[in-house]
Scaffold this active site. Structure first.
Site, PDB file in Angstrom:
ATOM      1  N   MET A 181       2.171  39.384 -22.601  1.00 34.67           N
ATOM      2  CA  MET A 181       1.850  39.961 -21.349  1.00 34.67           C
ATOM      3  C   MET A 181       1.040  41.382 -21.449  1.00 34.67           C
ATOM      4  O   MET A 181       0.146  41.607 -21.126  1.00 34.67           O
ATOM      5  CB  MET A 181       3.362  40.221 -20.531  1.00 34.67           C
ATOM      6  CG  MET A 181       3.001  40.997 -19.166  1.00 34.67           C
ATOM      7  SD  MET A 181       1.836  39.680 -18.012  1.00 34.67           S
ATOM      8  CE  MET A 181       3.039  38.795 -17.304  1.00 34.67           C
TER       9      MET A 181
ATOM     10  N   LYS B 172      40.015  59.148 -27.090  1.00 34.98           N
ATOM     11  CA  LYS B 172      41.034  58.475 -27.908  1.00 34.98           C
ATOM     12  C   LYS B 172      42.695  58.835 -27.442  1.00 34.98           C
ATOM     13  O   LYS B 172      43.447  57.842 -27.522  1.00 34.98           O
ATOM     14  CB  LYS B 172      40.762  58.511 -29.242  1.00 34.98           C
ATOM     15  CG  LYS B 172      41.428  57.628 -30.230  1.00 34.98           C
ATOM     16  CD  LYS B 172      40.945  57.638 -31.622  1.00 34.98           C
ATOM     17  CE  LYS B 172      41.775  56.749 -32.740  1.00 34.98           C
ATOM     18  NZ  LYS B 172      41.048  56.817 -34.053  1.00 34.98           N
TER      19      LYS B 172
ATOM     20  N   GLU C  92      25.835  46.693 -29.372  1.00 39.92           N
ATOM     21  CA  GLU C  92      26.248  46.862 -27.810  1.00 39.92           C
ATOM     22  C   GLU C  92      25.147  46.547 -26.613  1.00 39.92           C
ATOM     23  O   GLU C  92      25.807  46.261 -25.593  1.00 39.92           O
ATOM     24  CB  GLU C  92      26.767  48.208 -27.895  1.00 39.92           C
ATOM     25  CG  GLU C  92      28.084  48.541 -28.584  1.00 39.92           C
ATOM     26  CD  GLU C  92      27.744  48.758 -30.185  1.00 39.92           C
ATOM     27  OE1 GLU C  92      26.418  48.569 -30.544  1.00 39.92           O
ATOM     28  OE2 GLU C  92      28.492  48.990 -30.735  1.00 39.92           O
TER      29      GLU C  92
ATOM     30  N   PHE D 263      32.648  63.976 -35.178  1.00 35.90           N
ATOM     31  CA  PHE D 263      32.238  62.725 -35.594  1.00 35.90           C
ATOM     32  C   PHE D 263      32.171  61.387 -34.602  1.00 35.90           C
ATOM     33  O   PHE D 263      32.874  61.256 -33.965  1.00 35.90           O
ATOM     34  CB  PHE D 263      33.038  62.011 -36.594  1.00 35.90           C
ATOM     35  CG  PHE D 263      32.518  60.865 -37.276  1.00 35.90           C
ATOM     36  CD1 PHE D 263      31.197  60.738 -37.825  1.00 35.90           C
ATOM     37  CD2 PHE D 263      33.221  59.747 -37.171  1.00 35.90           C
ATOM     38  CE1 PHE D 263      30.706  59.432 -38.345  1.00 35.90           C
ATOM     39  CE2 PHE D 263      32.820  58.317 -37.893  1.00 35.90           C
ATOM     40  CZ  PHE D 263      31.464  58.603 -38.267  1.00 35.90           C
ATOM     41  N   GLN D 264      30.858  60.848 -34.440  1.00 32.35           N
ATOM     42  CA  GLN D 264      30.477  59.865 -33.325  1.00 32.35           C
ATOM     43  C   GLN D 264      30.933  60.552 -32.075  1.00 32.35           C
ATOM     44  O   GLN D 264      31.169  59.602 -31.120  1.00 32.35           O
ATOM     45  CB  GLN D 264      31.443  58.783 -33.728  1.00 32.35           C
ATOM     46  CG  GLN D 264      30.839  57.992 -34.894  1.00 32.35           C
ATOM     47  CD  GLN D 264      31.013  56.634 -35.200  1.00 32.35           C
ATOM     48  OE1 GLN D 264      32.114  56.154 -34.722  1.00 32.35           O
ATOM     49  NE2 GLN D 264      30.183  55.676 -35.809  1.00 32.35           N
TER      50      GLN D 264
HETATM   51  C1  LIG Z   1      12.134  46.832 -24.298  1.00 27.13           C
HETATM   52  C2  LIG Z   1      10.652  46.554 -24.152  1.00 27.13           C
HETATM   53  N1  LIG Z   1       9.878  47.142 -24.595  1.00 27.13           N
HETATM   54  C3  LIG Z   1       8.357  46.705 -24.265  1.00 27.13           C
HETATM   55  C4  LIG Z   1       8.153  46.131 -23.140  1.00 27.13           C
HETATM   56  C5  LIG Z   1       6.555  45.997 -22.758  1.00 27.13           C
HETATM   57  N2  LIG Z   1       6.476  44.533 -22.587  1.00 27.13           N
HETATM   58  C6  LIG Z   1       6.315  43.912 -21.381  1.00 27.13           C
HETATM   59  S1  LIG Z   1       5.935  42.358 -21.705  1.00 27.13           S
HETATM   60  C7  LIG Z   1       5.899  42.454 -23.261  1.00 27.13           C
HETATM   61  C8  LIG Z   1       5.380  41.514 -24.106  1.00 27.13           C
HETATM   62  C9  LIG Z   1       6.460  40.523 -24.266  1.00 27.13           C
HETATM   63  O1  LIG Z   1       6.235  39.618 -25.322  1.00 27.13           O
HETATM   64  P1  LIG Z   1       6.966  38.063 -25.575  1.00 27.13           P
HETATM   65  O2  LIG Z   1       8.272  38.332 -25.684  1.00 27.13           O
HETATM   66  O3  LIG Z   1       6.151  37.406 -26.663  1.00 27.13           O
HETATM   67  O4  LIG Z   1       6.508  37.308 -24.234  1.00 27.13           O
HETATM   68  P2  LIG Z   1       5.197  36.885 -23.625  1.00 27.13           P
HETATM   69  O5  LIG Z   1       4.645  37.612 -22.853  1.00 27.13           O
HETATM   70  O6  LIG Z   1       4.396  36.488 -24.966  1.00 27.13           O
HETATM   71  O7  LIG Z   1       5.758  35.423 -23.081  1.00 27.13           O
HETATM   72  C10 LIG Z   1       5.976  43.958 -23.733  1.00 27.13           C
HETATM   73  C11 LIG Z   1       5.946  44.378 -24.916  1.00 27.13           C
HETATM   74  C12 LIG Z   1       9.351  45.730 -22.411  1.00 27.13           C
HETATM   75  N3  LIG Z   1       8.998  45.309 -21.189  1.00 27.13           N
HETATM   76  N4  LIG Z   1      10.528  45.834 -22.924  1.00 27.13           N
END
Ligand SMILES: Cc1ncc(C[n+]2csc(CCOP(=O)(O)OP(=O)(O)O)c2C)c(N)n1
Ligand SMILES: [Mg+2]
Lengths: 588, 196
Positions: free
Chosen positions: A490, A178, A66, A128-129
């Protein structure tokens, strides 16, 4: 039933009050509100609605999670400007929407989420749910409704659409028990019309404010326009452009503002903020006037607010009164719809010579210059920046690009130049990993004849990769570029800069994405060198079905410049030494 | 500073949660909150008192207005207004010390609304300091307070020209001009005679 017969049947409902079930009222109201596509996932509490769906001319996209439904509705809205619609069942279905709803909330995206809930008789009994989804989503929706009677449904839904698209747009959730779906009521679309839209009572655009703003603009020596998402939401591209051109004022853009002012325009400075170009941030720090248009001085844009643009007066044009003086104090606040405010402001602005200031900025550009990647001798390495640059070049910058969150998102913003609004779709406010693939599906559904590219990291892609199957089932042609650096890049970059290279929990093992695509019946190809990029991109574009490209890029590259969180806007980390990515200014 | 917001909200389930949630999110403690019917059909009127920075007032008011069920919001700030609170105080009182409490109740223009052989209930309306004063005096007199119930503050601007009355009459609210340059500053046309 053929789709024509379907639409006739539902149109009759719209003109003549008819007794319908709540489930039918739901779809009939959606049809009346102009909805043609919804993204959803069924379950017990929403089953009556699904049972009635086939009678209505609405295309339903079955998602795999979802969260994907919410992001698709979001991407649909961002690409088209229409309200996106997501559907889910009660409990886990509803809670799975939450990340997607919050993503839309933080970026002011018009969206309506429909959830089923348990019967009104057992509400609040931990049936439920059962989950109190209006309670859960209260802080991440613009508004929400709990509907437990079929006769209230049409009005709640129509009100939801009004709220979602009016003022500063945002997501609205309608939770329907529902029994309300099963019961019948007289459906009268006209009578269910919401009360007239009530603009925020604190909107205020006064003659004196306009005059003050005009005077500040006339007298400014070093003005900068800061253009945000509001430019696109308010459709104020023309007005911003006229203001910039008439008064010769350079324009800096926020991440979500990209596309709101043409990248190729000589007055465009590019993206500002944490990973903005050095000259934009310097220009802001040196400016004596900032004209903020539909932006909210987010911390990613300002750096430390106590050192932000101290020499500048600020004109803040914004539709949400709660944003005025929130982060940065405004000297003149014009609180209203951006396009309308600029229409009133423009007649007061006459030709102004901005050449001296533009020359100063150009000289800043000369010094710090864009990192040129075009004329590089091929070192055998593949940099993400190469991929972005080549994608931009090959697509003519005309595609809708949907990015995920991380380094690749910033490289895209730096190297893919957007000329038109709604060609960059990205999660800015919440920074939701996993956004790109589902949002791109939504974007493609909204703009069937547009070329759509997903640009995702190896990390974020895996968060919603299950939606690959959705693409196949729905026969959706999108192209996917995975920027595979083997890291949560990042976060690794932050560890490199601020945590002594302690790469805890950022190295990332991924499946072979080419094989993963293959398992879905999606054509795919890995790319290891720069030389292969063009051919691979062309292959993806010319393949009729979806295509996945796995770009194996340099693992430990970082995004530059970077303003460490909380630093002043001019205190940025620059790319060290003479990196393979040489700098040249003429790369546009 | 202490902010007093007066709001008209739709009389529907969940509305109070939405209002309260806004303060929760800002990590602002609500000092007092009273809600009840208003002169406008289908609308409840609430008075909410909280401690927040002077600049926060504008944003809170703007954010309250963004709630779909909120129809009108006034930030009373320092504007001339009447503020009242109601207190019910049940104290231990026997035949021996009753008359002493009666005297206090008289001085405070309070009322005895319930009386038993061991206790009596005092009803008092007034400003906060008045209510606190009586409680203080009762304690000093070694009267045992068995139960104390305070309504929280209700506030109404003095004078005819309050923003909400004007708006209800379909006119422009006054004080609008200062909206963005002097948050919290409120002015009032006409001269008011302080009656209490
Ligand atoms: C749902 C979620 N969890 C954690 C983060 C923290 N976060 C920001 S950038 C990043 C790394 C992203 O890695 P990747 O998708 O491999 O992209 P890259 O930076 O390597 O281009 C994380 C873990 C986030 N922004 N969103
Ligand atoms: Mg990565």
């Amino acid at each position: 039933m053929g789709s024509e017969a379907k639409s006739q049947a539902s149109n009759a409902h719209l003109t003549t009050p008819t007794r319908l079930t709540g489930a039918e009222i739901l779809w009939a109201t959606l049809v009346g509100e102009g909805v043609t596509d919804v993204f959803g996932y069924p379950g017990g509490a929403i089953l009556p609605a699904y049972d009635a769906l086939r009678k209505f001319p609405i295309r339903h996209v079955l998602v795999r999670h979802e969260q994907g439904a919410a992001h698709m509705a979001d991407g649909y809205a961002r690409a088209s400007g229409k309200v996106g619609v997501a559907v889910a069942t009660s409990g886990p279905g509803a809670t799975n929407l939450v990340t997607g709803i919050a993503t839309a909330m933080l970026d002011s995206i018009p969206m309506v989420c429909i959830t089923g809930n348990v019967s009104s008789k057992v509400l609040g009994t931990d049936a439920f749910q059962e989950v109190d989804i209006t309670g859960v989503t209260l802080p991440v929706t613009k508004h929400n409704f709990l509907v437990s009677r079929a006769e209230d449904l049409a009005a709640a839904l129509r009100h939801a659409f009004q709220i979602a698209r009016s003022g500063r747009p945002g997501p609205v959730l309608v939770d329907i028990t529902k029994d309300a779906q099963q019961a019948t009521a007289i459906f009268d679309f006209e009578a269910a019309k919401p009360r007239p839209y009530r603009p925020h009572p604190m909107l205020s655009v006064k003659e004196s404010g306009l005059e003050q703003a005009a005077q500040l603009i006339r007298e400014a020596k070093r003005p900068v326009i800061l253009a945000g998402h509001g430019v696109i939401e308010s459709c104020a591209m023309e007005q911003v452009r006229t203001l910039a051109e008439r008064a010769e004022i350079p324009v800096g853009l926020t991440l979500l503002g990209l596309g709101g002012f043409p990248a190729s325009h000589p007055l465009n400075l590019g993206m500002m903020g944490m990973h903005g170009e050095a000259w934009v941030n310097h220009a802001i720090q040196e400016a004596d006037l900032l004209i903020a248009c539909g932006m909210r001085f987010d911390d990613r844009v300002t750096g430390s607010t106590s050192t932000y643009a101290l020499k500048a007066k600020k004109i803040h044009i914004e539709v949400d009164p709660a944003e005025i003086n929130k982060n940065i104090k405004a000297d003149v606040a014009l609180v209203g719809d951006l396009a309308e405010v600029l229409e009133q402001l423009l007649p007061r602005i006459s030709g102004r010579d901005g050449s001296a200031w533009l020359k100063t900025i150009a000289s800043m550009k000369g010094e710090v210059a864009v990192r040129d990647i075009k004329n590089l001798p091929d070192s055998g390495h593949l940099y993400a920046a190469h991929v972005m640059h080549d994608l931009w070049r090959i697509t003519g910058g005309d595609a809708i690009v949907v990015t995920d969150v991380g380094q690749h998102q910033m490289w895209e913003a730096q190297y893919f130049h957007h000329e038109k609004p709604r060609t960059l779709i990205t999660s800015g406010g919440l920074g939701t990993m996993g956004f790109a693939l589902p949002a791109a599906i939504g974007a493609k559904m909204a703009c069937r004849d547009k070329e759509v590219w997903v640009i995702a990291g190896d990390g974020g892609f895996q968060m919603t990769a299950a939606e690959l199957a959705t693409i196949v089932q729905e026969k959706i042609k999108i192209n996917i570029a995975i920027i595979n650096n083997g890291y949560l890049g990042m976060v690794r970059q932050w560890q490199e800069f601020f945590y002594e290279r302690n790469y805890e929990a950022t190295p990332l093992v991924s499946p072979d994405f080419v094989k993963l695509a293959d398992a879905h019946g999606i054509a795919a190809r890995a790319v290891h060198t720069r030389g292969e990029v063009e051919d691979a991109v062309n292959e993806a574009r010319s393949t009729p079905g979806p295509f996945l490209l796995n770009f194996m890029v340099e693992k430990e590259d970082s995004v530059y410049p970077m303003i460490p969180a909380g630093n002043a806007l001019h205190e940025m980390i620059r790319r060290p030494g003479r990196d393979p990515l040489e700098e040249r200014a003429d790369d546009r | 500073m202490l902010h007093t917001f007066v709001a008209y909200v739709e009389d529907l389930p969940g509305v109070l949660t939405r209002v309260a949630s806004l303060f929760r999110r800002l990590n602002i403690n609500i000092n007092s909150l009273t809600v009840g019917r208003s002169e406008r059909e289908g609308l409840s009127r609430l008075t909410l008192v909280c401690e927040a920075s002077a600049e926060a007032g504008h944003r809170i008011r703007a954010s309250l207005f963004k709630l779909e069920n909120v129809v009108d919001v006034d930030d009373i700030a320092q504007a001339p207004a009447v503020t009242r609170e109601l207190a019910l105080i049940k104290v231990a009182a026997s035949a021996q010390n009753r008359s002493q409490i009666f005297d206090l109740v008289d001085v405070f223009r309070a009322r005895i609304v319930d009386l038993t052989s061991e206790s009596l209930m005092i009803e008092l309306t007034g400003v906060e300091s008045k209510i606190e004063g009586l409680i203080e005096i009762l304690r000093e007199a070694d009267t045992k307070i068995l139960e104390l119930c305070r309504s929280g503050k209700m506030t109404m601007r003095r004078g005819h020209h309050t923003s909400s009355v004007l708006k209800a009459m379909g006119a422009q609210p006054e004080g609008d001009a200062e909206e963005y340059d002097a948050p919290g500053k409120a002015t009032r046309k006409g001269k008011a005679i302080e009656l209490e």
